[in-house]
Scaffold this motif. Structure first.
Motif, PDB file in Angstrom:
ATOM      1  N   LEU A  35      -0.687   1.671   2.256  1.00 46.87           N
ATOM      2  CA  LEU A  35      -0.723   3.077   1.822  1.00 46.87           C
ATOM      3  C   LEU A  35      -2.151   3.613   1.811  1.00 46.87           C
ATOM      4  O   LEU A  35      -2.394   4.757   2.201  1.00 46.87           O
ATOM      5  N   ASP A  36      -3.074   2.769   1.384  1.00 46.79           N
ATOM      6  CA  ASP A  36      -4.481   3.143   1.372  1.00 46.79           C
ATOM      7  C   ASP A  36      -4.964   3.414   2.801  1.00 46.79           C
ATOM      8  O   ASP A  36      -5.675   4.388   3.061  1.00 46.79           O
ATOM      9  N   ASP A  37      -4.540   2.578   3.726  1.00 50.62           N
ATOM     10  CA  ASP A  37      -4.903   2.743   5.130  1.00 50.62           C
ATOM     11  C   ASP A  37      -4.305   4.036   5.703  1.00 50.62           C
ATOM     12  O   ASP A  37      -4.970   4.762   6.435  1.00 50.62           O
ATOM     13  N   VAL A  38      -3.062   4.325   5.367  1.00 53.59           N
ATOM     14  CA  VAL A  38      -2.411   5.545   5.850  1.00 53.59           C
ATOM     15  C   VAL A  38      -3.078   6.775   5.229  1.00 53.59           C
ATOM     16  O   VAL A  38      -3.249   7.797   5.904  1.00 53.59           O
ATOM     17  N   ALA A  39      -3.490   6.685   3.979  1.00 53.90           N
ATOM     18  CA  ALA A  39      -4.198   7.805   3.348  1.00 53.90           C
ATOM     19  C   ALA A  39      -5.506   8.085   4.086  1.00 53.90           C
ATOM     20  O   ALA A  39      -5.866   9.241   4.334  1.00 53.90           O
ATOM     21  N   GLU A  40      -6.201   7.021   4.467  1.00 56.60           N
ATOM     22  CA  GLU A  40      -7.440   7.181   5.240  1.00 56.60           C
ATOM     23  C   GLU A  40      -7.145   7.825   6.598  1.00 56.60           C
ATOM     24  O   GLU A  40      -7.861   8.723   7.051  1.00 56.60           O
ATOM     25  N   LEU A  69      -2.303  -1.081  12.832  1.00 53.27           N
ATOM     26  CA  LEU A  69      -1.149  -1.982  12.784  1.00 53.27           C
ATOM     27  C   LEU A  69      -1.532  -3.379  13.270  1.00 53.27           C
ATOM     28  O   LEU A  69      -1.062  -4.375  12.731  1.00 53.27           O
ATOM     29  N   VAL A  70      -2.393  -3.449  14.271  1.00 58.51           N
ATOM     30  CA  VAL A  70      -2.857  -4.755  14.755  1.00 58.51           C
ATOM     31  C   VAL A  70      -3.640  -5.460  13.651  1.00 58.51           C
ATOM     32  O   VAL A  70      -3.438  -6.649  13.392  1.00 58.51           O
ATOM     33  N   ARG A  71      -4.529  -4.733  12.990  1.00 58.15           N
ATOM     34  CA  ARG A  71      -5.327  -5.341  11.909  1.00 58.15           C
ATOM     35  C   ARG A  71      -4.462  -5.740  10.719  1.00 58.15           C
ATOM     36  O   ARG A  71      -4.814  -6.652   9.982  1.00 58.15           O
ATOM     37  N   ASN A  72      -3.352  -5.044  10.506  1.00 62.73           N
ATOM     38  CA  ASN A  72      -2.509  -5.280   9.332  1.00 62.73           C
ATOM     39  C   ASN A  72      -1.193  -5.976   9.671  1.00 62.73           C
ATOM     40  O   ASN A  72      -0.220  -5.831   8.947  1.00 62.73           O
ATOM     41  N   THR A  73      -1.165  -6.741  10.737  1.00 58.03           N
ATOM     42  CA  THR A  73       0.082  -7.365  11.172  1.00 58.03           C
ATOM     43  C   THR A  73       0.737  -8.168  10.057  1.00 58.03           C
ATOM     44  O   THR A  73       1.924  -8.040   9.795  1.00 58.03           O
TER      45      THR A  73
END
Length: 187
Positions: A63-68, A93-97
């Motif tokens: 969620l933090d990543d999507v907010a960014e 998405l690659v970094r957060n697999t």
């Protein structure tokens, strides 16, 4: 209505999210949660008060990543903004697999509703601009954001690390081709 966190509580939560992002990146999603608390400089009780389990902390990092991502694309000016949004999303998405795998295995689909809503909010300004400029097909709608994110993340979910980047690149190429407006302006 949820009250905003006090500054000290917000600072601890931010430290936990940063520590979780780093620990998961270094040690994988199965890293001991105590390591996150230790890196954040807080006790275990603080960690579990903020995030009851692995799924919740993984979801919070996403969620933090999507907010960014939403901040980056909140006021797009380039006609290709939505294509750029999808490219950035693919990289995240690659970094957060591994985080995505934990969230996909969540005990309830309802836990994903805030992530889906945040993704739509993040994508819509760039989608609208790219559609207005004739770059992106006019029939895409908010509900398609979930489909596109699933397409971008699905192929890399169980991919071996050595092939993950190649699969992500090819998937992105296919998704970008799928969302582009057809030549001649028709849908």
């Amino acid at each position: 209505m949820e009250r905003p966190l006090r500054k000290d509580a917000a600072d601890r939560r931010a430290a936990l999210l940063g520590a979780a992002r780093a620990v998961f990146a270094e040690e994988g999603i199965d890293a001991p949660l105590d390591r996150i608390a230790e890196r954040a400089g807080v006790g275990r009780a603080t960690l579990y008060r903020n995030f009851p389990g692995r799924t919740e902390i993984a979801l919070a990092v996403l969620l933090d990543d999507v907010a960014e991502l939403g901040e980056l694309f909140s006021r797009p000016t380039e006609p290709d903004a939505f294509l750029d949004f999808l490219t950035d999303l693919s990289g995240r998405l690659v970094r957060n697999t591994a985080l995505g795998g934990v969230v996909r295995a969540s005990p309830s689909p309802d836990i994903l509703a805030p992530l889906r809503q945040a993704m739509v909010r993040a994508a819509m300004p760039s989608l609208k601009l790219s559609q207005t400029e004739g770059i992106v097909r006019p029939d895409l709608k908010a509900s398609d954001i979930r489909v596109l994110a699933a397409m971008l993340g699905g192929g890399i979910h169980n991919a071996k690390p050595a092939e993950r980047n190649a699969i992500a690149r090819r998937t992105l190429e296919l998704v970008l081709d799928a969302v582009r407006a057809p030549a001649g302006g028709g849908a």
